[in-house]
Scaffold this active site. Structure first.
Site, PDB file in Angstrom:
ATOM      1  CG  ASP A 158     -12.141   4.847  -6.763  1.00  0.00           C
ATOM      2  OD1 ASP A 158     -11.827   4.576  -5.595  1.00  0.00           O
ATOM      3  OD2 ASP A 158     -11.450   5.577  -7.496  1.00  0.00           O
ATOM      4  CG  LEU A 189      -5.250  -2.001  -1.343  1.00  0.00           C
ATOM      5  CD1 LEU A 189      -6.358  -1.883  -0.309  1.00  0.00           C
ATOM      6  CD2 LEU A 189      -3.892  -2.155  -0.662  1.00  0.00           C
ATOM      7  CG  HIS A 212     -13.573   8.034  -5.568  1.00  0.00           C
ATOM      8  ND1 HIS A 212     -12.250   8.145  -5.919  1.00  0.00           N
ATOM      9  CD2 HIS A 212     -14.293   8.402  -6.650  1.00  0.00           C
ATOM     10  CE1 HIS A 212     -12.179   8.569  -7.184  1.00  0.00           C
ATOM     11  NE2 HIS A 212     -13.399   8.727  -7.639  1.00  0.00           N
ATOM     12  NE  ARG A 229       1.417   0.684  -2.999  1.00  0.00           N
ATOM     13  CZ  ARG A 229       2.314   0.408  -3.950  1.00  0.00           C
ATOM     14  NH1 ARG A 229       3.005   1.382  -4.492  1.00  0.00           N
ATOM     15  NH2 ARG A 229       2.521  -0.821  -4.346  1.00  0.00           N
ATOM     16  NE  ARG A 265      -0.310  -3.439  -7.808  1.00  0.00           N
ATOM     17  CZ  ARG A 265      -1.463  -3.647  -8.436  1.00  0.00           C
ATOM     18  NH1 ARG A 265      -1.477  -4.058  -9.701  1.00  0.00           N
ATOM     19  NH2 ARG A 265      -2.618  -3.471  -7.825  1.00  0.00           N
ATOM     20  N   GLY A 284     -11.308  -3.536  -8.366  1.00  0.00           N
ATOM     21  CA  GLY A 284     -11.403  -2.482  -9.371  1.00  0.00           C
ATOM     22  C   GLY A 284     -11.020  -1.125  -8.812  1.00  0.00           C
TER      23      GLY A 284
END
Lengths: 211, 211
Positions: B154, B102, B118, B100, B74, B152
């Site tokens: 959202d 980050l 969101h 994805r 990642r 985290g």
């Protein structure tokens, strides 16, 4: 139509028991609303000094006090709550700033007949000090939720919610003042929908039928 | 006035990189809004078939594709994202349906300059399929949130939120259609506030200054 009417077969008016620990502003909203089909029959507090008791007396509603320290366990306390509510022949219970979690001893007796009002948009900010939690998180929208009480913390099936904006300079107190306006509107409304036989519960989903 | 202006000192128009995995309806909203002070400079997808890439081409915006499977970790993928965004001289990043998480490799490079939208009122329903989560919970009010991205799911500081009612017969799809109207309004608005230098961040708290 699927779903259960939680108050099907109960006589009208529904006799309402209100559990309150504090000043009782939600109790006052229910008293002032004179909800059709609902009669406040008892205000029960775990705190002898709760302002809610004085509001009840002024409105001519019976009061009772049960102090948790007089009971050996949460279950014993809840059994006494149930006995007291039954003695006053109440069909439906509203938690109006009642600062205790209820055990299955209580909830099994009043399944889908205990309604709570929480000052947040559940499932955000469950538990104590929800307006302070909202200010701390930095949300721009919060609100209030009227829901059936289950064994979780503000997790039960939702009857109604209303959104309330958060201002940049809000404190927990100024925000809660704005949320209370919606609490005082939604709780009597939800009790009225119940009394009118308009509420259906299907698992976590609550429908309010049109008038 | 306390708080950090996340784009202080950056040239205008701000060159925007949009990361998208799907059809790109939020990208389209940004393209259509022609946000003052913001120029879409690059659309970057982790999926070669993402509809967002076609929308970008139609609008004459540069596109790039980076496939996670071409990278060992990642972190390596995120380093390539950073390199690609830097190559296109982007100052600000919008996640528009980018599926994805980050890593700090990315976020440390674009601190308070990555914005996500969101489809829920954070902190409710973080992560995937937020409208389906809302329908499953049985909430009566949900909405959308534009927030700065942190490590985290959202959880980052909230720039703007809008409430959206849930109908009794909503599916996840019909609810998301209603939420998208607000997403498409709020994301371009938030980018415009940033470009106008009106956003201040102080920990978790974001203020939008008056015009």
């Amino acid at each position: 139509m699927t779903g259960v009417d939680p108050v099907a077969g109960l006589p009208r008016p529904l006799r309402l028991g209100v559990l309150a620990s504090g000043s009782g502003s939600n109790l006052q909203a229910v008293l002032d609303a004179a909800v059709p089909g609902v009669v406040p029959a008892l205000v029960l507090s775990d705190k002898p000094a709760a302002g809610a008791l004085e509001r009840a007396r002024r409105a001519g509603v019976a009061t009772e006090v049960l102090r948790p320290r007089d009971f050996a366990s949460r279950e014993a306390f809840d059994a006494a709550l149930v006995e007291t509510l039954r003695r006053h022949d109440t069909h439906l219970v509203a938690l109006a700033g009642f600062m205790r979690l209820l055990t299955p001893v209580f909830l099994d007796e009043f399944r889908l007949r205990v309604v709570n009002v929480h000052p947040a948009l559940c499932p955000s900010f469950p538990g104590l000090n929800a307006p302070a939690q909202a200010v701390g998180w930095g949300v721009k929208v919060t609100g209030c939720t009227v829901h059936f009480v289950d064994a979780g913390v503000d997790t039960g099936p939702i009857i109604a919610q209303a959104a309330v904006p958060v201002a940049d300079d809000d404190t927990a107190d100024t925000l809660h003042d704005r949320i209370r306006v919606e609490e005082h509107r939604l709780l009597p409304a939800a009790l009225g929908w119940l009394a009118a036989g308009r509420v259906r519960v299907d698992g976590r989903h609550v429908r309010v039928l049109p008038e």
